[in-house]
Design an enzyme around this catalytic site. Structure first.
Site, short mmCIF file in Angstrom:
data_model
loop_
_atom_site.label_atom_id
_atom_site.label_comp_id
_atom_site.label_asym_id
_atom_site.label_seq_id
_atom_site.Cartn_x
_atom_site.Cartn_y
_atom_site.Cartn_z
N CYS A 1 37.16 -26.01 -3.41
CA CYS A 1 37.69 -25.45 -2.16
C CYS A 1 38.70 -24.34 -2.41
O CYS A 1 38.53 -23.21 -1.93
CB CYS A 1 38.30 -26.57 -1.32
SG CYS A 1 39.50 -27.60 -2.20
N TYR A 2 39.75 -24.63 -3.17
CA TYR A 2 40.73 -23.60 -3.47
C TYR A 2 40.12 -22.43 -4.25
O TYR A 2 40.38 -21.27 -3.93
CB TYR A 2 41.91 -24.19 -4.25
CG TYR A 2 42.79 -25.13 -3.47
CD1 TYR A 2 43.26 -24.79 -2.21
CD2 TYR A 2 43.16 -26.36 -3.99
CE1 TYR A 2 44.07 -25.64 -1.48
CE2 TYR A 2 43.97 -27.24 -3.27
CZ TYR A 2 44.43 -26.88 -2.02
OH TYR A 2 45.23 -27.73 -1.30
#
Length: 219
Positions: free
Chosen positions: A147-148
């Site tokens: 995600c990041y």
């Protein structure tokens, strides 16, 4: 297609997307703990869309019925199960971190375990379509980004490629919702604990850092 490890938040989101996709037919969903239970008993929102029961995970059985398998098992599990699918000719999209980092030593340092399938690390295609769309189309093993790393790379890659920012001293200030930690019950993620609040974690070194660095170095 099938989903190996489909009882988590990733699994239900996959099922929601695939249930309405004109080119997809899900024939199997596995879960070690929920085997034999109807998928809709766990995820009522899928009633009328998914008519399957969770099965015990069996890569060989999945390979017999599926040409594509999404792998939604936890980090450290996929590296043991995915190769059996790949060896049978199945295309795999792994949603865990097991094949994202190409350098085995870097993976083992950040995830604190020996990689069980190092031969597949260099063969996996990093599945960020904005960067690797052509390679993803041909890949047998796609390592889905974290995600990041997705948000940071999509923000910084254009700036780096055009020379609009310096390569030293980059800062990514990112926030994640509690669902990113999965379905397992944890006190600090309860609504009463986390609602209308924020807390820092991994501040001394987040395990998504090497994945971000790997992606940005291409620029």
């Amino acid at each position: 297609m099938g989903i190996l490890g489909g009882s988590g938040y990733t699994g239900v989101e996959l099922l929601r997307l695939l249930a309405t996709h004109p080119g997809a037919e899900v024939v199997a969903v596995t879960s070690r703990q929920a085997a034999g239970q109807p998928v809709t008993a766990m995820f009522p929102s899928l009633r009328g869309w998914v008519d399957l029961e969770f099965e015990a995970p069996d890569p060989e059985r999945l390979a017999e019925r599926c040409d594509v398998v999404f792998c939604g098992v936890p980090h450290g599990v996929a590296m043991h199960q995915v190769p059996r699918l790949l060896e049978a000719g199945v295309r795999v999209i792994d949603l865990s971190a097991d094949f994202r980092i190409r350098d085995r030593a870097v993976f083992e340092a950040w995830y604190d375990e020996t990689h069980a399938s190092p031969a597949w690390l260099e063969r996996a295609v990093y599945g960020l379509p904005e960067v690797n769309a052509a390679a993803v189309r041909e890949a047998q093993l796609v390592a889905n980004p974290g995600c990041y790393p997705t948000s940071v790379q999509l923000a910084l890659l254009p700036l780096l490629e055009t020379g609009l920012v310096a390569t030293e001293g980059l800062i990514a200030d990112a926030k994640s919702g509690a669902s990113g930690a999965g379905r397992e019950a944890k006190t600090h993620l309860l609504l009463a604990e986390a609602s209308d609040s924020m807390s820092a974690y991994g501040a001394s070194g987040h395990r998504h850092l090497p994945e971000i660095e790997q992606g940005l170095q291409r620029a």
